[in-house]
Design an enzyme around this catalytic site. Structure first.
Site, PDB file in Angstrom:
ATOM      1  N   ASP A  99       0.864  -1.293  -0.098  1.00 60.05           N
ATOM      2  CA  ASP A  99      -0.079   0.043  -0.061  1.00 60.05           C
ATOM      3  C   ASP A  99       1.019   1.495   0.043  1.00 60.05           C
ATOM      4  O   ASP A  99       1.626   1.281   0.949  1.00 60.05           O
ATOM      5  CB  ASP A  99      -1.070   0.038   1.368  1.00 60.05           C
ATOM      6  CG  ASP A  99      -2.324   0.796   1.161  1.00 60.05           C
ATOM      7  OD1 ASP A  99      -3.010   0.252   1.503  1.00 60.05           O
ATOM      8  OD2 ASP A  99      -2.059   1.700   0.208  1.00 60.05           O
ATOM      9  N   ASP A 201      -3.001   4.925  -2.673  1.00 57.72           N
ATOM     10  CA  ASP A 201      -3.836   5.436  -1.502  1.00 57.72           C
ATOM     11  C   ASP A 201      -4.079   6.936  -2.006  1.00 57.72           C
ATOM     12  O   ASP A 201      -3.241   7.615  -2.164  1.00 57.72           O
ATOM     13  CB  ASP A 201      -3.048   5.335  -0.357  1.00 57.72           C
ATOM     14  CG  ASP A 201      -3.976   6.178   0.860  1.00 57.72           C
ATOM     15  OD1 ASP A 201      -4.945   5.546   1.130  1.00 57.72           O
ATOM     16  OD2 ASP A 201      -3.577   7.153   1.186  1.00 57.72           O
ATOM     17  N   GLU A 255      -6.594   3.656  -5.769  1.00 56.18           N
ATOM     18  CA  GLU A 255      -7.789   4.234  -4.963  1.00 56.18           C
ATOM     19  C   GLU A 255      -8.395   5.388  -5.639  1.00 56.18           C
ATOM     20  O   GLU A 255      -7.717   6.740  -5.172  1.00 56.18           O
ATOM     21  CB  GLU A 255      -7.532   4.283  -3.514  1.00 56.18           C
ATOM     22  CG  GLU A 255      -8.766   4.576  -2.635  1.00 56.18           C
ATOM     23  CD  GLU A 255      -8.478   5.322  -1.269  1.00 56.18           C
ATOM     24  OE1 GLU A 255      -7.665   5.902  -1.125  1.00 56.18           O
ATOM     25  OE2 GLU A 255      -9.280   5.084  -0.474  1.00 56.18           O
ATOM     26  N   HIS A 329     -10.217  -1.905   4.843  1.00 54.69           N
ATOM     27  CA  HIS A 329     -10.223  -1.346   5.932  1.00 54.69           C
ATOM     28  C   HIS A 329     -10.960  -0.058   6.233  1.00 54.69           C
ATOM     29  O   HIS A 329     -10.775   0.666   7.415  1.00 54.69           O
ATOM     30  CB  HIS A 329      -8.797  -1.276   6.097  1.00 54.69           C
ATOM     31  CG  HIS A 329      -8.234  -0.062   5.230  1.00 54.69           C
ATOM     32  ND1 HIS A 329      -8.344  -0.479   3.710  1.00 54.69           N
ATOM     33  CD2 HIS A 329      -7.770   1.150   5.487  1.00 54.69           C
ATOM     34  CE1 HIS A 329      -7.768   0.826   3.227  1.00 54.69           C
ATOM     35  NE2 HIS A 329      -7.504   1.502   4.071  1.00 54.69           N
ATOM     36  N   ASP A 330     -11.426   0.586   5.245  1.00 51.90           N
ATOM     37  CA  ASP A 330     -12.187   1.612   5.352  1.00 51.90           C
ATOM     38  C   ASP A 330     -13.876   1.481   5.523  1.00 51.90           C
ATOM     39  O   ASP A 330     -14.453   2.466   5.590  1.00 51.90           O
ATOM     40  CB  ASP A 330     -11.977   3.015   3.996  1.00 51.90           C
ATOM     41  CG  ASP A 330     -10.767   3.361   4.122  1.00 51.90           C
ATOM     42  OD1 ASP A 330     -10.040   3.548   2.924  1.00 51.90           O
ATOM     43  OD2 ASP A 330     -10.050   3.558   5.420  1.00 51.90           O
TER      44      ASP A 330
HETATM   45  O1  TEU Z   1      -8.576   6.639   1.981  1.00 55.88           O
HETATM   46  C1  TEU Z   1      -8.915   7.835   1.152  1.00 55.88           C
HETATM   47  C2  TEU Z   1     -10.171   8.527   1.805  1.00 55.88           C
HETATM   48  O2  TEU Z   1     -10.751   9.220   0.645  1.00 55.88           O
HETATM   49  C3  TEU Z   1     -10.823   8.345   2.726  1.00 55.88           C
HETATM   50  O3  TEU Z   1     -11.677   9.622   3.319  1.00 55.88           O
HETATM   51  C4  TEU Z   1     -11.774   7.059   2.446  1.00 55.88           C
HETATM   52  O4  TEU Z   1     -12.586   7.329   1.294  1.00 55.88           O
HETATM   53  C5  TEU Z   1     -12.977   7.060   3.702  1.00 55.88           C
HETATM   54  O5  TEU Z   1     -12.208   6.786   5.144  1.00 55.88           O
HETATM   55  C6  TEU Z   1     -13.794   5.891   3.395  1.00 55.88           C
HETATM   56  O6  TEU Z   1     -14.733   5.893   4.433  1.00 55.88           O
HETATM   57  C7  TEU Z   1      -7.279   6.312   2.042  1.00 55.88           C
HETATM   58  C8  TEU Z   1      -7.128   5.176   3.076  1.00 55.88           C
HETATM   59  O7  TEU Z   1      -7.633   3.787   2.454  1.00 55.88           O
HETATM   60  C9  TEU Z   1      -7.631   5.491   4.360  1.00 55.88           C
HETATM   61  O8  TEU Z   1      -7.647   4.392   5.338  1.00 55.88           O
HETATM   62  C10 TEU Z   1      -6.769   6.781   4.694  1.00 55.88           C
HETATM   63  O9  TEU Z   1      -7.389   7.140   6.140  1.00 55.88           O
HETATM   64  C11 TEU Z   1      -6.949   7.775   3.953  1.00 55.88           C
HETATM   65  O10 TEU Z   1      -6.672   7.372   2.606  1.00 55.88           O
HETATM   66  C12 TEU Z   1      -5.507   8.832   4.406  1.00 55.88           C
HETATM   67  O11 TEU Z   1      -4.464   8.279   3.937  1.00 55.88           O
END
Ligand code: TEU
Length: 553
Positions: A99, A201, A255, A329-330
């Site tokens: 990642d 990311d 992403e 994870h999000d």
């Molecule tokens: O997420 C990108 C992002 O836009 C986040 O706001 C995500 O869409 C949101 O949490 C979804 O509910 C990436 C990573 O996947 C996330 O874990 C990180 O917190 C974020 O970037 C910052 O690096």
């Protein structure tokens, strides 16, 4: 596009190292823990893993605030552990995608520690600054800031630095070629170690219009879309492709926030940028407008949701390639968010969702723990949560004297921590994840929902997942076949066909907890049932609660 490659045929398994397996009893998952589970991972039949960030980090956003891109996070182990893990995966024929968090780094990274000391630091222009003598900077939105404000004042340089995420995550200045070269050098370091690819990311955000205009009217207040529209975005990606991705044959998934026209630009192979992208439109569906991640109490409209999948499938018919996921994870646990985690329906609906993920014309990304049907932990107290996103939103709602009880009820469905509770391996204390105090509480249902029990049950979610993966790998129709919605207006059933070289499959998914009718116009009485999440045969035109069937026509 129809060009065939391994990463279009692969099933990717996402591992959140912090929650997978703790080998040293500190309550935090680590690389040695993953090493101890390599044979389990191999037994799933997957082809590649996506590891969430394992680099040095203060963990204010659990690794998405990187303080050293070329060292392993202390809590996860050593670089030697990483080398052993990488070899362990490769010895088992499993590819490894790391990642990469390149839109920002941690404020504890050397680059920022130096840059924030003085404007004459050689690292000063690795970041975006607004000199205070010019007054207040033009408003920028920040996703993880309680005031939602994207500039933070830094006294030693008497200037503000930009952060699209937390103020501990300063945005990197991609407009600076010296920074870009540092990034490419770092990527080559990991490529030379044999890493097979990267998940990029928040990658759509890396280019900024450094004239810092106000949000243009055409964005109607949508900061995410504006951030994903930087002036040099594709120039930088094409440079990265030329310098690193192509020479080292690295596979990439972006992403990629944004709509279809923007996301297509990342993955059209004629543009030599990235390989595949995942979108947010389907996964962010069903929340109340203007209330971050508050689920609509009336549920979500399956017909509209089907239309979103159809749109994204059509986007990648000629060029590019998409991904399919329902958890990461999000996200909360897919069986709670999109299925039904009530005991009588949890396994059925989990298998139905697994069928969906593994029968689309995309590369499937499958989140660890979903293979045993893990569900949301649904914390009652805000203190139980770890996630910076949750705590930021909690403070925002509180600041507006919002209804905190209603907010916490909503977060039981949608908060990211629901998808981050430790893996449930067995019924020992700590669920076989840890002998120590877990960094985040373990779902109490680990007594019944765990790998050990699933291994002993031929009809478990785990064994269904293995069966579904084998079915996909044995049938290229499920990988490359054309996707066509059928019975599109059915409010309860997601039905579609997959067709390739005269072979035609019909996939039927009942998203409801009751028997429903389905009218595909296709006669299935003579069709072969390839997989079904019930032990007795399906009947034509009717689907039992959360029934999933794939017919070979
Ligand atoms: O997420 C990108 C992002 O836009 C986040 O706001 C995500 O869409 C949101 O949490 C979804 O509910 C990436 C990573 O996947 C996330 O874990 C990180 O917190 C974020 O970037 C910052 O690096």
């Amino acid at each position: 596009s129809t060009k065939r490659t391994w990463w279009k045929e692969a099933v990717v398994y996402q591992i959140y190292p912090r929650s997978f397996k703790d080998s040293d009893g500190d309550g935090i998952g680590d690389l040695k823990g993953i090493i101890s589970k390599l044979d389990y991972i191999k037994s799933l039949g997957i082809d590649a893993v996506w590891l969430n960030p394992v680099y040095e980090s203060p963990n204010k956003d659990n690794g998405y605030d990187i303080s050293d891109y070329q060292n392993i996070m202390k809590q996860f182990g050593t670089m030697n552990d990483f080398d052993v893990l990488l070899k362990g995966f490769h010895d088992r024929g499993i590819k490894v995608m790391m990642d990469l968090v390149l839109n920002h780094c941690s404020n504890e990274h050397k680059w920022f520690k130096e840059a924030s000391k003085s404007r004459s630091s050689p690292y000063y222009h690795y970041f975006h600054w607004w000199p205070a003598e010019k007054g207040e900077p033009p408003y920028r939105f920040s996703i993880f800031d309680e005031k939602g404000y994207g500039w933070e004042f830094n006294k030693p340089t008497n200037s503000y630095y930009l952060h699209y995420f937390g103020d501990f995550q300063p945005d990197l200045n991609w407009e600076n070629p010296a920074l870009r070269q540092e990034i490419y050098t770092m990527m080559k370091y990991w490529a030379k170690k044999g890493v097979d690819g990267f998940r990029m990311d928040a990658f759509a955000f890396i280019s900024k219009d450094t004239t810092w205009p106000a949000l243009p009217a055409e964005y109607n207040g949508n900061w995410t879309l504006y951030y994903a529209s930087g002036p040099h975005l594709h120039e930088y990606i094409q440079e990265m492709n030329k310098e690193v991705l192509t020479p080292y044959k690295l596979v990439t998934v972006a992403e990629a926030m944004g709509d279809v026209p923007r996301v297509k630009l990342f993955v059209d192979e004629d543009r030599n940028e990235l390989n595949m992208a995942y979108n947010f439109e389907a996964i962010d569906f069903g929340y109340l407008p203007n209330e971050y991640k508050m689920p609509d109490p009336n549920g979500w409209d399956l017909v509209k949701w089907k239309g979103i999948y159809k749109k994204w499938d059509s986007a990648f018919t000629e060029k590019g390639w998409g991904t399919m996921y329902l958890g990461n994870h999000d996200q909360p646990r897919m069986v709670t968010r999109w299925g039904n985690d009530a005991p009588e329906f949890r396994e059925l609906s989990s298998k139905m969702l697994t069928t969906f993920i593994l029968s689309m014309r995309t590369t499937p990304y499958y989140y660890f723990g979903d293979e045993i049907g893990m569900s949301n932990i649904k914390f009652d107290k805000v203190e139980d949560y770890n996630d910076v996103e949750l705590h930021t939103n909690y403070a925002q709602v509180k600041a507006k004297s919002g209804d905190m009880k209603r907010f916490l009820e909503g977060m039981k469905i949608s908060s990211r921590d629901n998808g981050r509770t430790p893996m449930q391996w067995d019924t020992t204390t700590g669920a076989g994840f840890t002998t120590g105090m877990p960094w985040l509480k373990i779902n109490p249902n680990y007594n019944t929902v765990n790998v050990a029990a699933a291994e002993k049950d031929a009809n478990s979610c785990l064994n269904y997942f293995r069966k579904m993966i084998k079915l996909r790998k044995d049938n290229e129709t499920l990988i490359y076949g054309a996707f066509t919605l059928v019975d599109a207006d059915n409010p309860d059933v997601f039905a579609f066909t997959r067709e390739l070289k005269g072979k035609k499959f019909l996939v039927l998914l009942n998203f409801r907890n009751k028997e429903v009718s389905v009218k595909t116009g296709i006669d299935v009485r003579k069709a072969e049932v390839l997989i079904n999440n019930y032990t007795t045969a399906p009947v034509a035109d009717k689907l039992r609660p959360y029934e999933a069937v794939i017919f070979k026509l």
